[in-house]
Structure formats: C-alpha cells, structure tokens
Design a protein around this motif. Structure first.
Motif, PDB file in Angstrom:
ATOM      1  N   LYS A 238       3.436  -8.588 -32.908  1.00 24.57           N
ATOM      2  CA  LYS A 238       4.229  -9.714 -33.429  1.00 24.57           C
ATOM      3  C   LYS A 238       5.724  -9.435 -33.277  1.00 24.57           C
ATOM      4  CE  LYS A 238       4.625 -12.770 -37.439  1.00 24.57           C
ATOM      5  NZ  LYS A 238       4.405 -14.025 -36.716  1.00 24.57           N
ATOM      6  N   ARG A 241       6.679  -9.651 -29.540  1.00 27.28           N
ATOM      7  CA  ARG A 241       6.660 -11.041 -29.045  1.00 27.28           C
ATOM      8  C   ARG A 241       7.790 -11.890 -29.628  1.00 27.28           C
ATOM      9  NH1 ARG A 241       0.209 -12.413 -29.362  1.00 27.28           N
ATOM     10  NH2 ARG A 241      -0.369 -11.689 -27.281  1.00 27.28           N
ATOM     11  N   ASN A 242       8.217 -11.529 -30.858  1.00 28.15           N
ATOM     12  CA  ASN A 242       9.237 -12.340 -31.542  1.00 28.15           C
ATOM     13  C   ASN A 242      10.511 -11.553 -31.803  1.00 28.15           C
ATOM     14  OD1 ASN A 242       7.517 -14.848 -32.510  1.00 28.15           O
ATOM     15  ND2 ASN A 242       6.298 -13.034 -32.949  1.00 28.15           N
TER      16      ASN A 242
END
Length: 253
Positions: A238, A241-242
């Motif tokens: 996460k 990806r962010n």
C-alpha cells in the motif's frame, strides 16, 4: 501546558515525529503537571486496522500521543517524504520512563497478560527500578462485567503510570473507554512488553532490529502470530503504490 508536537500523518493517523529523548521529556512534564496522556505505541498492523475499521481509527484519534513503535511506520514516513526522528518502541519508552520515575518516586500499575507473566514482570521491574513504587498489578483476563471493579481498584491506588497489555484489539479501546474514571496521568498500551520483561520471550538482538526484521524474530518465537503478520506485506504494498499520498493529511479524513 501546551506544547506543539511535530507530527506526520500516515494514512490519516497522526504520528509524533519526536525522538525518544524528547518524547520522555514531554511525557515527564505532563505526568508532573498531572495532565492525563494516553499514549499509543502503533505499528503497521494498527494502521491497517484503522483503515479497515472506522471505529478503530476513531478510537486511535482519541489518544493524546501516537508514537512510531513499528519499523514499518518509520519506513513509511521516510517513503512518504516526511520522516520521523527515530523509532520509539513501547518497551524502550516504558524503561526510559521508569528510569526518570526513580527520581520522582512515581507509582506504577501493571495490567494485562497472564498472572504468572505479570507477577514476573512486576518483580523484574521493581528490582531494576527500586525507587519506583509498583503499587499493583493484575492479569488481563477479565470480562466487561468486571471492568468497573478493575477500574475502581486501580483508581484507588492513584498510580502515576498505568501500563496495559491486553492485545491491540482490546487494550486501546479499553483505555479510551475507561481513562476518565482511571484518572491516571499516563496510560500506555504496551502489547507484548511484559512477555519480554518477565523473560518469557527474548527481545530481538540489535542487529536484527537494525535490519528491520524484528517481526520475523518474534514470529519464530510465537508462530501463532502468523495471521497478524500477513498484514505487513499488505501495508508495504500500500505504501509503495500510494507513495505520494502516504503522508498527505486531509482534515477529517
């Protein structure tokens, strides 16, 4: 007494950016001023719980100070471009506070885990910090029907510090629910710290901590933790990806 704490928000959870020394000083000042502080020592598993359960996030936001206990939190803040000073683990913070507590003759109460472990932890801490007064301890195996009785017995002893180890899912919500009646200046959830202090579990050597694989060392000692640990790769993914949104703070997010 109001001191602005430098913070970084990781997926909406406000983490203190202070290092250990500043954290201990800040908490010492608040304890001596009798200002109540609920400290959460948070890791990636707790961040993921907050993202999945709005009630858990709401509960975390009711605390007064959230410190970066997990190496994954330090890594995420770095990846998001807003690093924290250093990792502030619950077990080290507990020890640092008790070192300071010696000169203040602070009173301490320990709550949680099994009777055998809490007794051994109390004995070990009292020997290490003879000028601190451990005024009471009890195991964490009690139901909601006993809460009032437990809270009243702790409040009566008027400790300066209360350390709670009842598992991440129960310890923080329990503290938030009862903090007012407890009336203790510092309340902190300490997870598995009593297991290590009592000698039941070993703390990872420093070289393992530096490699940020303390979770693996703990997993080898407690294989039953595997389902919880599976959240860690999800958290890492996460963050990767962010990356540009990890530390972005949106009010009321």
């Amino acid at each position: 007494m109001t001191k602005t704490i430098p913070k970084v928000h990781i997926f909406g959870i406000p983490f203190s950016k202070m290092g250990m020394k500043d954290t201990v000083q800040y908490l010492t000042d608040r304890i001596n001023a009798r200002e109540q502080t609920h400290v959460i020592t948070a890791n990636p598993i707790m961040i993921m719980s907050a993202l999945e359960k709005p009630t858990y996030k709401e509960m975390m936001l009711k605390s007064d100070l959230i410190v970066p206990d997990g190496a994954g939190v330090v890594w995420a803040a770095q990846k998001g471009g807003d690093p924290v000073a250093e990792r502030v683990t619950g077990i080290e913070l507990l020890h640092e506070l008790l070192k300071v507590g010696e000169s203040h003759h602070w009173k301490v109460y320990l709550l949680g885990t099994t009777q055998e472990i809490i007794e051994a932890a109390a004995q070990s801490l009292q020997m290490q910090y003879p000028q601190v007064r451990i005024v009471g301890y009890r195991n964490g195996f009690f139901g909601a029907d006993e809460d009032d009785e437990v809270v009243a017995s702790i409040a009566e002893l008027k400790p300066d510090l209360l350390f709670v180890a009842r598992g991440a899912e129960t310890q923080e919500p329990w503290i938030v629910k009862h903090r007012e009646k407890l009336g203790v200046p510092l309340i902190m959830g300490v997870g598995g710290s009593f297991d290590v202090i009592s000698g039941k579990l070993k703390r990872a050597p420093e070289w393992i901590q530096k490699l940020r694989i303390e979770w693996l060392f703990r997993l080898l000692q407690e294989p039953k933790r595997l389902p919880r640990m599976l959240v860690l790769p999800k958290f890492m993914l996460k963050v990767m990806r962010n990356k540009e949104n990890v530390t972005k703070h949106i009010e009321n997010s």
